[in-house]
Design a protein around this motif. Sequence first.
Motif, PDB file in Angstrom:
ATOM      1  N   GLN A   1       1.030  -0.981   0.067  1.00 38.91           N
ATOM      2  CA  GLN A   1      -0.103   0.228   0.012  1.00 38.91           C
ATOM      3  C   GLN A   1       0.856   1.368  -0.036  1.00 38.91           C
ATOM      4  OE1 GLN A   1      -3.343   0.012   2.904  1.00 38.91           O
ATOM      5  NE2 GLN A   1      -3.370  -2.324   2.798  1.00 38.91           N
ATOM      6  N   GLU A   2       2.059   1.174   0.614  1.00 43.58           N
ATOM      7  CA  GLU A   2       3.135   2.353   0.820  1.00 43.58           C
ATOM      8  C   GLU A   2       3.664   2.881  -0.593  1.00 43.58           C
ATOM      9  OE1 GLU A   2       4.061   3.315   3.824  1.00 43.58           O
ATOM     10  OE2 GLU A   2       5.496   4.870   2.803  1.00 43.58           O
TER      11      GLU A   2
ATOM     12  N   ARG B   1       2.145   6.235  -1.944  1.00 47.90           N
ATOM     13  CA  ARG B   1       2.454   7.651  -1.181  1.00 47.90           C
ATOM     14  C   ARG B   1       3.339   7.972  -2.107  1.00 47.90           C
ATOM     15  NH1 ARG B   1       4.190   8.969   3.995  1.00 47.90           N
ATOM     16  NH2 ARG B   1       4.079   7.021   4.723  1.00 47.90           N
TER      17      ARG B   1
ATOM     18  N   ARG C   1       1.073   9.283  -5.366  1.00 41.67           N
ATOM     19  CA  ARG C   1       0.058  10.316  -5.054  1.00 41.67           C
ATOM     20  C   ARG C   1       1.150  11.722  -4.609  1.00 41.67           C
ATOM     21  NH1 ARG C   1      -5.144  11.029  -5.063  1.00 41.67           N
ATOM     22  NH2 ARG C   1      -5.995  11.284  -3.089  1.00 41.67           N
ATOM     23  N   GLN C   2       2.314  11.796  -4.447  1.00 40.69           N
ATOM     24  CA  GLN C   2       3.406  12.843  -4.122  1.00 40.69           C
ATOM     25  C   GLN C   2       3.386  13.542  -5.477  1.00 40.69           C
ATOM     26  OE1 GLN C   2       6.639  11.139  -2.330  1.00 40.69           O
ATOM     27  NE2 GLN C   2       6.066  11.673  -0.366  1.00 40.69           N
TER      28      GLN C   2
ATOM     29  N   GLU D   1      -3.942   1.582   4.935  1.00 42.94           N
ATOM     30  CA  GLU D   1      -3.149   2.590   4.854  1.00 42.94           C
ATOM     31  C   GLU D   1      -3.448   3.542   3.824  1.00 42.94           C
ATOM     32  OE1 GLU D   1       1.106   0.624   4.592  1.00 42.94           O
ATOM     33  OE2 GLU D   1      -0.161  -1.028   5.375  1.00 42.94           O
TER      34      GLU D   1
ATOM     35  N   GLU E   1      -6.169   5.870   5.174  1.00 45.29           N
ATOM     36  CA  GLU E   1      -5.988   6.771   6.311  1.00 45.29           C
ATOM     37  C   GLU E   1      -4.885   7.740   5.831  1.00 45.29           C
ATOM     38  OE1 GLU E   1      -6.661   3.616   9.914  1.00 45.29           O
ATOM     39  OE2 GLU E   1      -4.619   4.032   9.416  1.00 45.29           O
ATOM     40  N   ASN E   2      -4.048   7.294   5.178  1.00 46.10           N
ATOM     41  CA  ASN E   2      -3.101   8.392   4.291  1.00 46.10           C
ATOM     42  C   ASN E   2      -3.715   9.335   3.177  1.00 46.10           C
ATOM     43  OD1 ASN E   2      -0.544   7.730   6.005  1.00 46.10           O
ATOM     44  ND2 ASN E   2      -1.038   5.599   5.143  1.00 46.10           N
ATOM     45  N   GLN E   3      -5.010   9.039   2.933  1.00 48.96           N
ATOM     46  CA  GLN E   3      -5.527   9.923   1.969  1.00 48.96           C
ATOM     47  C   GLN E   3      -4.613   9.645   0.294  1.00 48.96           C
ATOM     48  OE1 GLN E   3      -7.495  13.488   2.855  1.00 48.96           O
ATOM     49  NE2 GLN E   3      -6.505  13.047   5.079  1.00 48.96           N
ATOM     50  N   TRP E   4      -4.337   8.328  -0.008  1.00 50.00           N
ATOM     51  CA  TRP E   4      -3.594   8.175  -1.179  1.00 50.00           C
ATOM     52  C   TRP E   4      -4.615   7.838  -2.320  1.00 50.00           C
ATOM     53  CZ3 TRP E   4       0.017   4.304   2.039  1.00 50.00           C
ATOM     54  CH2 TRP E   4       1.074   5.268   2.894  1.00 50.00           C
TER      55      TRP E   4
ATOM     56  N   TYR F   1     -12.512   9.926   4.584  1.00 47.35           N
ATOM     57  CA  TYR F   1     -11.146  10.663   3.930  1.00 47.35           C
ATOM     58  C   TYR F   1     -11.506  11.358   2.445  1.00 47.35           C
ATOM     59  CZ  TYR F   1      -9.004   7.945   7.381  1.00 47.35           C
ATOM     60  OH  TYR F   1      -8.763   7.753   8.955  1.00 47.35           O
TER      61      TYR F   1
END
Length: 403
Positions: free
Chosen positions: A245-246, A249, A252-253, A273, A276-279, A306
């Motif tokens: 899931q990471e 990140r 999205r950046q 994840e 919760e991280n709004q990815w 989210y």
Amino acid sequence: MKISDAYVIVTSPGRNFVTLKIVTESGTYGIGDATLNGREMAVVAYLEEHVIPALIGRDASRIEDIWHYLYRGAYWRRGPVTMAAVSAVDLALWDIKAKAAGMPLYQLLGGRSRERVMTYAHCTGKDIEGCLAEVEKHVKLGYRAVRVQAGVPGIPTIYGVAKREGERYEPADSELPAEHVWSTAKYLNHVPKLFAAVRERFGEELHVLHDVHHRLTPIEAARLGKAVEPYHLFWLEDCVPAENQESFRLIRQHTTTPLAVGEVFNSIHDYRELLENQWIDYIRTPLSHGGGITHVRRIADLASLYHVRTGFHGPTDLSPVCLGAAVHFDTWVPNFGIQEHMPHTAETDAVFPHDYRFEDGHFLVGEAPGHGVDIDEALAKQYPYKRASLPVNRLEDGTLWHW
Ligand SMILES: O=C(O)C(=O)C[C@H](O)[C@H](O)CO
Ligand SMILES: [Mg+2]
């Protein structure tokens, strides 16, 4: 409301479908979709050997308890086969509960949040021109949103493109997996040209979607998301395999292109994840793979915290039972986004009589008690199961890749 009987019906009116029927002592019955494309008989075995014997005699009204009995009580949790079986039970039990209440399912869920459910169609072509012709056809049919996939020069077969112009795309097209060839470089160079052509021909209002089908690495997905930003996609789907899931990140950046994920997920934990991280922006897990209404509504509620909306998977390999239940869910769920729509064949529609309707690019929910989809068992028997597999994908040097 005791469950007196339950059985599986496998039918292949053009493609394979697995349906679970649960019957109660009063005669009220419900049906659930247990189809898992290319792995149909694994779900049948799980249902027949492990689930159905444990259902007989239980109170059909205890949907929540039965869900936990099958999920938590099984010890071996999650996974697509298990969760397809759990989903089918859940959909059948909600069908029974709504029928017993004399209500269409969306009323039982909490009532209408909208008048109609926006859908997106598949538009595919062997090249950009062919794809534009399909878009034009679908815009004339009333669709406000289209998924566009076109052949890429130098790649002989590609995900999402029909074998012949004007035909529907069908991925499980051979008994054993067909072998496809993939080139990320060719694909990445071509896709922005497709979107430039779509915007030039159809203007700014049409919603445009695209499915990468898990083929890129995170940095490649970031590049694609950035490259198509000028064409403001409704979403870019499954741009990387999402076990990690990471990865999102990084994507999205780099890009403001909205991201959709989850047609192969089957649990809220697959999303934690990401949400919760709004990815991500859209959740894709269909009711027939994500644990039925009982579990998918929890995912949708978590997503709503989210600003993430639903965009359920809706290919032809989910039966009209799943689609019918989805139209009820979509009519109710507050954070609805869009519903995928690949029309079933006339044979499939005849085996599964239903009361949802398609009109002007939208689905309209029916008012019959339950989820509004039935199965004609005598007709179903006329279409015996045929083994069919999804393809595999290899890079040009032969390395096995994600399909
Ligand atoms: O409809 C989609 O977005 C898909 O990716 C379709 C899948 O390839 C199909 O459901 C596989 O069985
Ligand atoms: Mg997809």
